[in-house]
Scaffold this motif. Structure first.
Motif, mmCIF file in Angstrom:
data_model
loop_
_atom_site.group_PDB
_atom_site.id
_atom_site.type_symbol
_atom_site.label_atom_id
_atom_site.label_comp_id
_atom_site.label_asym_id
_atom_site.label_seq_id
_atom_site.Cartn_x
_atom_site.Cartn_y
_atom_site.Cartn_z
ATOM 1 N N ALA A 51 -59.081 -43.900 88.451
ATOM 2 C CA ALA A 51 -59.282 -44.108 89.887
ATOM 3 C C ALA A 51 -58.823 -42.907 90.699
ATOM 4 O O ALA A 51 -59.311 -42.685 91.813
ATOM 5 N N THR A 52 -57.896 -42.115 90.150
ATOM 6 C CA THR A 52 -57.447 -40.918 90.867
ATOM 7 C C THR A 52 -58.495 -39.821 90.851
ATOM 8 O O THR A 52 -58.375 -38.837 91.594
ATOM 9 N N LEU A 53 -59.521 -39.950 90.025
ATOM 10 C CA LEU A 53 -60.590 -38.956 89.955
ATOM 11 C C LEU A 53 -61.755 -39.296 90.877
ATOM 12 O O LEU A 53 -62.744 -38.565 90.903
ATOM 13 N N VAL A 54 -61.648 -40.396 91.616
ATOM 14 C CA VAL A 54 -62.738 -40.877 92.463
ATOM 15 C C VAL A 54 -62.308 -40.765 93.920
ATOM 16 O O VAL A 54 -61.185 -41.140 94.274
ATOM 17 N N ASP A 55 -63.194 -40.256 94.756
ATOM 18 C CA ASP A 55 -62.954 -40.220 96.201
ATOM 19 C C ASP A 55 -63.556 -41.473 96.821
ATOM 20 O O ASP A 55 -64.779 -41.636 96.852
ATOM 21 N N PRO A 56 -62.724 -42.395 97.341
ATOM 22 C CA PRO A 56 -63.266 -43.604 97.963
ATOM 23 C C PRO A 56 -63.922 -43.279 99.295
ATOM 24 O O PRO A 56 -63.751 -42.174 99.834
ATOM 25 N N PRO A 57 -64.680 -44.190 99.867
ATOM 26 C CA PRO A 57 -65.305 -43.934 101.172
ATOM 27 C C PRO A 57 -64.260 -43.671 102.245
ATOM 28 O O PRO A 57 -63.184 -44.267 102.246
ATOM 29 N N SER A 58 -64.575 -42.756 103.131
ATOM 30 C CA SER A 58 -63.674 -42.487 104.261
ATOM 31 C C SER A 58 -63.829 -43.575 105.305
ATOM 32 O O SER A 58 -64.909 -44.130 105.502
ATOM 33 N N VAL A 59 -62.727 -43.875 105.965
ATOM 34 C CA VAL A 59 -62.692 -44.973 106.931
ATOM 35 C C VAL A 59 -62.249 -44.429 108.274
ATOM 36 O O VAL A 59 -61.222 -43.738 108.365
ATOM 37 N N ASP A 60 -63.022 -44.711 109.298
ATOM 38 C CA ASP A 60 -62.625 -44.364 110.660
ATOM 39 C C ASP A 60 -61.656 -45.420 111.171
ATOM 40 O O ASP A 60 -61.938 -46.620 111.110
ATOM 41 N N GLU A 61 -60.512 -44.967 111.649
ATOM 42 C CA GLU A 61 -59.496 -45.900 112.128
ATOM 43 C C GLU A 61 -60.011 -46.672 113.345
ATOM 44 O O GLU A 61 -60.592 -46.094 114.268
ATOM 45 N N THR A 62 -59.804 -47.980 113.325
ATOM 46 C CA THR A 62 -60.243 -48.816 114.431
ATOM 47 C C THR A 62 -59.471 -48.455 115.697
ATOM 48 O O THR A 62 -58.237 -48.427 115.703
ATOM 49 N N GLU A 63 -60.198 -48.142 116.740
ATOM 50 C CA GLU A 63 -59.559 -47.733 117.985
ATOM 51 C C GLU A 63 -58.992 -48.943 118.709
ATOM 52 O O GLU A 63 -59.646 -49.981 118.844
ATOM 53 N N ALA A 64 -57.772 -48.823 119.169
ATOM 54 C CA ALA A 64 -57.132 -49.910 119.900
ATOM 55 C C ALA A 64 -57.814 -50.104 121.253
ATOM 56 O O ALA A 64 -58.297 -49.155 121.869
ATOM 57 N N ASN A 65 -57.821 -51.345 121.713
ATOM 58 C CA ASN A 65 -58.432 -51.677 122.998
ATOM 59 C C ASN A 65 -57.500 -52.605 123.768
ATOM 60 O O ASN A 65 -57.792 -53.786 123.970
ATOM 61 N N PRO A 66 -56.333 -52.099 124.175
ATOM 62 C CA PRO A 66 -55.355 -52.972 124.845
ATOM 63 C C PRO A 66 -55.777 -53.349 126.256
ATOM 64 O O PRO A 66 -56.679 -52.743 126.842
ATOM 65 N N PHE A 67 -55.092 -54.356 126.794
ATOM 66 C CA PHE A 67 -55.314 -54.746 128.184
ATOM 67 C C PHE A 67 -54.805 -53.636 129.111
ATOM 68 O O PHE A 67 -53.820 -52.962 128.814
#
Length: 471
Positions: A163-179
């Motif tokens: 598993a260390t030889l595999v690049d997993p999909p990149s994930v865009d961090e969910t942007e916060a949407n506070p009040f």
């Protein structure tokens, strides 16, 4: 001289079957017998390479353990049952089991663990993305599988964690949407019309997590010292079998064939028909007569930092006194029907609030306050962190209030506001380029430079000749 080879020395020979054979002594088995490994190849050069590789693994202490290697499915079951269950929280363990049953085992479960290749994982991840899974879901599957293979590598079941030889999909961090401040006030004004008003005051005004808020107990509330101690949280856990034969216990609920396209039994399910059971299914614990460790349960927070005391804003204390008096009156009204759980926020019969009903009420309050739809975390912890930052509270103090272990985590919870950024850049511009003080004449303020509308009479050639003469 004896023809016997010295101890730990390998042997290579050409067999009657037409193959070259190599035998390497790796050490001693668990039963005390010699651990002698066998390799074969078509050529002498190839068998020597395989023997040298085994000897290198033996000398470096990286040789896989003796015996037939398990499949990925068998190892994942061993890992989750005997290893991960000792460390993980119940909710995390349930999530590991879910992703193992639904993704890892159908994808690569039949491969022998020592024969697993990076290409197998990459094809599985590609198939999951094509099936509509989010990249964050695929990344979580990758981390679970990588952790299980890391333990297998430590125990020398496999020579390498592929598993260390595999690049997993990149994930865009969910942007916060506070009040915003106005939205937070509108939300609390809508909540003031409900008996759960104090629950939302604590959630939005103090940034408590949902489980921590619903799991607050009066034993850990000090109104004199104005402190909340979130020692417990309320979570809904999956039931577990308490019987001796879980597979037989859920026998009447096992379903080994997929549902037909026109299935009506699961038409109310948001995620569609559930997947068929495996042949060794041990689920359906909710119907077990001896079920245990499930339903709404009080559990400890994930980290010790999460249990730190949080100061109560002094303006909240009178509201909490009134809330306690109302709860005492409800206890007297309920009489024998009251179920004592010592929770700060309870139902009319004393039971803790249901997290599902609490989430539904949050969505209703958003509509009543005319606020765009958003996550519960945005309306509580992200809102508290962002407003504290707008009020000028420094980041280390916000980290203590939100009880984060790292300040980088706190920075992800605090979202900058565009109007604050604009004001900050205005002040930055005034610092570097101060506004000039222009002198005034008796006739009035200086109008500044004027545009010249007449052209000079010199031609370009004349100006060039003049420059040459000056030189």
């Amino acid at each position: 001289m004896s023809p016997r080879k010295p101890n730990m020395e390998s042997s290579i020979y050409f067999g009657a079957d037409g193959w070259w054979h190599g035998r390497v002594t790796m050490g001693v088995k668990s039963d005390g017998g010699p651990d002698r490994r066998h390799r074969r190849a078509r050529t002498e050069a190839e068998i020597k390479r395989k023997v040298r590789e085994l000897e290198r693994q033996r000398d470096q202490g990286r040789a896989p353990a003796a015996g037939r290697k398990p499949t990925v499915a068998a190892w994942m079951e061993t890992y989750l049952t005997d290893i991960a269950s000792l460390k993980l929280k119940p909710r995390s363990l349930d999530d590991y089991w879910s992703k193992t049953r639904n993704d890892i085992i159908p994808g690569v479960g039949k491969h022998r663990i020592d024969k697993l290749q990076p290409e197998h994982l990459e094809r599985m991840y590609r198939a999951m993305l094509d099936a509509g899974h989010a990249p964050s879901h695929v990344l979580k599957v990758h981390r679970i599988l990588s952790r299980a293979l890391k333990i297998a590598h430590r125990r020398r079941i496999v020579g390498e964690n592929v598993a260390t030889l595999v690049d997993p999909p990149s994930v865009d961090e969910t942007e916060a949407n506070p009040f915003t401040r106005e939205e937070a006030k509108a939300f609390l004004e809508a909540a003031a019309k409900r008996p759960t008003f104090m629950r939302w005051i604590v959630g939005v005004g103090m940034g408590f997590r949902q489980g921590e808020t619903l799991g607050l107990r009066w034993s850990y509330v000090d109104l004199e010292a104005e402190l909340f101690r979130p020692e417990w949280q309320l979570q809904r856990l999956t039931w577990r079998h308490g019987c001796a034969d879980p597979h037989a216990c859920g026998g009447r609920l096992h379903r080994f064939e997929p549902c037909p396209p026109d299935c009506t039994a699961h038409k109310g399910y948001k995620r569609g028909c559930p997947k068929p059971c495996t042949r060794t299914c041990t689920r359906h614990a909710s119907t077990c007569p001896e079920r245990k460790e499930g339903g709404l349960t009080f559990t400890r927070p994930k980290t010790r930092k999460s249990r730190n005391a949080v100061p109560i804003p002094p303006v909240f204390v009178p509201f909490l006194h009134d809330h306690k008096a109302q709860q005492d009156a409800a206890r007297e009204t309920a009489g024998e029907l009251w179920q004592e759980h010592d929770v700060v926020f309870s139902r009319p019969d004393g039971r803790p609030l249901d997290p599902r009903a609490d989430y539904g009420e949050f969505k209703e309050l958003l509509k009543e306050a005319r606020i765009d739809d958003r996550r519960l975390y945005d309306g509580s912890r992200h809102t508290a962190g962002t407003i504290l930052n707008e009020l000028g509270v420094d980041m280390p103090t916000i980290m203590e209030i939100l009880r984060h272990t790292q300040i980088s985590q706190t920075r992800r919870y605090v979202k900058g506001r565009s109007h604050l950024s604009k004001d900050a850049m205005r002040r930055m511009g005034e610092f570097f380029v101060p506004t000039p003080s222009l002198p005034t004449s008796p006739a009035g303020p200086n109008p500044g430079p004027t545009e010249t509308r007449t052209e000079t009479a010199d031609t370009r050639t004349a100006r060039s000749l003049r420059r040459r003469r000056i030189r």
